[in-house]
Design a protein around this motif. Sequence first.
Motif, short mmCIF file in Angstrom:
data_model
loop_
_atom_site.label_atom_id
_atom_site.label_comp_id
_atom_site.label_asym_id
_atom_site.label_seq_id
_atom_site.Cartn_x
_atom_site.Cartn_y
_atom_site.Cartn_z
N PHE A 147 0.88 -1.17 0.00
CA PHE A 147 0.00 0.00 0.00
C PHE A 147 0.91 1.22 0.00
CE2 PHE A 147 0.13 0.96 4.66
CZ PHE A 147 0.72 -0.22 5.10
N GLY A 148 0.91 1.92 -1.12
CA GLY A 148 1.81 3.05 -1.28
C GLY A 148 3.25 2.63 -1.10
N ARG A 149 3.96 3.34 -0.22
CA ARG A 149 5.40 3.04 -0.02
C ARG A 149 5.61 1.91 0.97
NH1 ARG A 149 6.48 8.67 2.36
NH2 ARG A 149 4.30 8.30 2.89
N PHE A 150 4.53 1.34 1.46
CA PHE A 150 4.63 0.33 2.52
C PHE A 150 4.16 -1.03 2.02
CE2 PHE A 150 4.04 4.49 4.29
CZ PHE A 150 5.10 4.58 5.17
N ALA A 151 4.45 -2.01 2.82
CA ALA A 151 3.99 -3.35 2.49
C ALA A 151 3.81 -4.14 3.78
CB ALA A 151 5.00 -4.06 1.59
N LEU A 152 2.86 -5.02 3.75
CA LEU A 152 2.69 -5.98 4.83
C LEU A 152 3.21 -7.32 4.34
CD1 LEU A 152 -0.91 -5.33 6.21
CD2 LEU A 152 1.26 -4.64 7.25
N GLU A 153 4.14 -7.86 5.12
CA GLU A 153 4.65 -9.20 4.81
C GLU A 153 3.74 -10.22 5.49
OE1 GLU A 153 8.21 -11.99 6.52
OE2 GLU A 153 8.50 -9.82 6.57
N THR A 154 3.38 -11.25 4.75
CA THR A 154 2.53 -12.31 5.31
C THR A 154 3.41 -13.38 5.92
OG1 THR A 154 0.94 -11.93 3.52
CG2 THR A 154 0.72 -13.99 4.76
N ARG A 155 3.20 -13.64 7.21
CA ARG A 155 3.91 -14.75 7.86
C ARG A 155 2.88 -15.77 8.32
NH1 ARG A 155 9.22 -12.85 11.25
NH2 ARG A 155 10.04 -11.45 9.65
N ALA A 156 2.91 -16.94 7.76
CA ALA A 156 1.99 -17.98 8.21
C ALA A 156 2.25 -18.24 9.69
CB ALA A 156 2.21 -19.25 7.40
N SER A 157 1.19 -18.19 10.49
CA SER A 157 1.34 -18.46 11.94
C SER A 157 0.21 -19.37 12.41
CB SER A 157 1.40 -17.16 12.74
OG SER A 157 0.40 -16.25 12.33
N PRO A 158 0.17 -20.60 11.88
CA PRO A 158 -0.92 -21.53 12.20
C PRO A 158 -0.87 -22.01 13.65
CG PRO A 158 0.80 -22.66 10.97
CD PRO A 158 1.18 -21.20 10.99
N GLY A 159 -1.99 -22.59 14.07
CA GLY A 159 -2.07 -23.15 15.41
C GLY A 159 -3.43 -22.85 16.02
N PHE A 167 0.59 -10.32 9.92
CA PHE A 167 1.07 -9.33 8.95
C PHE A 167 2.11 -8.46 9.62
CE2 PHE A 167 -3.33 -10.15 7.43
CZ PHE A 167 -3.00 -10.67 6.18
N VAL A 168 3.28 -8.37 8.99
CA VAL A 168 4.40 -7.59 9.54
C VAL A 168 4.70 -6.43 8.61
CG1 VAL A 168 6.80 -7.68 10.31
CG2 VAL A 168 5.34 -9.70 10.56
N LEU A 169 4.70 -5.21 9.16
CA LEU A 169 5.04 -4.05 8.34
C LEU A 169 6.48 -4.20 7.85
CD1 LEU A 169 3.53 -1.47 7.42
CD2 LEU A 169 4.72 -0.24 9.25
N ASN A 170 6.73 -3.72 6.64
CA ASN A 170 8.01 -4.03 5.99
C ASN A 170 9.23 -3.54 6.75
OD1 ASN A 170 6.73 -1.62 5.14
ND2 ASN A 170 8.22 -1.35 3.51
N HIS A 172 9.45 -3.80 9.94
CA HIS A 172 9.42 -4.64 11.15
C HIS A 172 9.14 -3.83 12.42
CE1 HIS A 172 11.69 -8.34 9.34
NE2 HIS A 172 10.64 -7.95 8.63
N SER A 173 8.47 -2.70 12.25
CA SER A 173 8.13 -1.88 13.42
C SER A 173 6.83 -2.32 14.07
CB SER A 173 8.03 -0.40 13.03
OG SER A 173 6.97 -0.22 12.10
N MET A 174 6.00 -3.04 13.34
CA MET A 174 4.74 -3.50 13.93
C MET A 174 4.27 -4.79 13.27
SD MET A 174 2.24 -0.41 12.64
CE MET A 174 3.28 0.93 13.19
N ALA A 175 3.58 -5.59 14.08
CA ALA A 175 3.06 -6.87 13.59
C ALA A 175 1.60 -7.00 14.02
CB ALA A 175 3.89 -8.02 14.14
N PHE A 176 0.77 -7.45 13.10
CA PHE A 176 -0.65 -7.66 13.37
C PHE A 176 -0.85 -9.16 13.46
CE2 PHE A 176 0.17 -3.70 11.36
CZ PHE A 176 -0.56 -2.80 12.13
N THR A 177 -1.01 -9.61 14.70
CA THR A 177 -0.85 -11.04 14.96
C THR A 177 -2.16 -11.82 14.93
OG1 THR A 177 -0.92 -10.51 17.33
CG2 THR A 177 1.26 -10.70 16.29
N GLY A 178 -3.27 -11.15 14.66
CA GLY A 178 -4.54 -11.88 14.67
C GLY A 178 -4.77 -12.52 16.01
N LYS A 206 7.97 -17.29 14.11
CA LYS A 206 7.52 -16.25 13.16
C LYS A 206 7.31 -14.88 13.81
CE LYS A 206 7.26 -18.93 9.51
NZ LYS A 206 6.05 -19.16 8.78
N ILE A 207 7.10 -14.86 15.12
CA ILE A 207 6.81 -13.57 15.78
C ILE A 207 7.93 -13.19 16.76
CG2 ILE A 207 5.15 -12.29 17.20
CD1 ILE A 207 2.96 -14.18 16.08
N PHE A 208 8.32 -14.12 17.59
CA PHE A 208 9.36 -13.81 18.59
C PHE A 208 10.74 -13.59 17.96
CE2 PHE A 208 7.22 -15.72 22.63
CZ PHE A 208 6.28 -14.71 22.59
#
Length: 279
Positions: A147-159, A167-170, A172-178, A206-208
């Motif tokens: 989205f514009g100059r940014f991107a969300l990286e998709t990290r599979a985090s099943p369980g 979703f991790v901002l490109n 790595h300043s923020m992560a949306f962990t569902g 994937k998160i830690f």
Amino acid sequence: MGAWFCALTCPTPPSQMFEPKSCTYTYLLGDRESREAILIDPVLETAPRDAQLVKELGLRLLYAGQCGGRTPGFEGRGGWGLGILRPFCVFLDLALLSLPVNTHCHADHITGSGVLRSLLPGCQSVISRLSGAQADLHIEDGDSIHFGRFALETRASPGHTPGCVTFVLNDHSMAFTGDALLIRGCGRTDFQQGCAKTLYHSVHEKIFTLPGDCLIYPAHDYHGLTVSTVEEERTLNPRLTLSCEEFVKVMDNLNLPKPQQIDFAVPANMRCGIQTPPS
Ligand SMILES: N[C@@H](CCC(=O)N[C@@H](CCS)C(=O)NCC(=O)O)C(=O)O
Ligand SMILES: [Fe+2]
């Protein structure tokens, strides 16, 4: 940083939109320059609120088309959709749209993605392919949503579910962990093919592994908390600081009541939260 949450005039601190019935957080991220925006985990009941905010902020249309390879909007590892190459982003002056993306097939509320597709013409829904849910676009581990100059990286985090993604901002300043990682907690693993061992490895691998100061934004909070960090959760999360074996025991004995909306939310979410799903 040029990405903002919710209010163009208020880049920090980030704000979140709350849906009180299911205690769900919806996140709106946008790029000031291009006005491209992404909505993470919208809820049916609050979709009109979200659409109104998108309109008020004058966001430009982010049109998500299926594409076969690298495009201005999407960079995926594998083929997308049917491999038909179409532009991902089309800009319309003062168009009123952002892209709703879901971290997983929710059990406790109906997604707002379907309604947002109606309220914001051209808006297309996104969910992981492994969720098995219908959507306009299916993402996989490693895919980036721009989205514009940014991107969300998709990290599979099943369980919590097999199709959960973070979703991790490109930068790595923020992560949306569902529901994979909640503040001082985590998603339950007793339905939707959940697996505690899988969740433990997802969170640790994937998160830690993200920087300690990376902000953690979960899909829910039941205690009034809004944000955490990787370092806080790595050291203070009462479940994820356990050994894998201990974690599995704890998760096997949570004995939580089932979500009130589960019986109709899951079937609806498999169809993008609407009766007439995208093809
Ligand atoms: N009471 C709520 C449901 C609460 C719940 O089960 N939350 C899930 C996440 C949404 S699927 C969860 O994983 N909770 C973990 C926990 O430790 O609380 C309702 O009826 O909607
Ligand atoms: Fe969930």
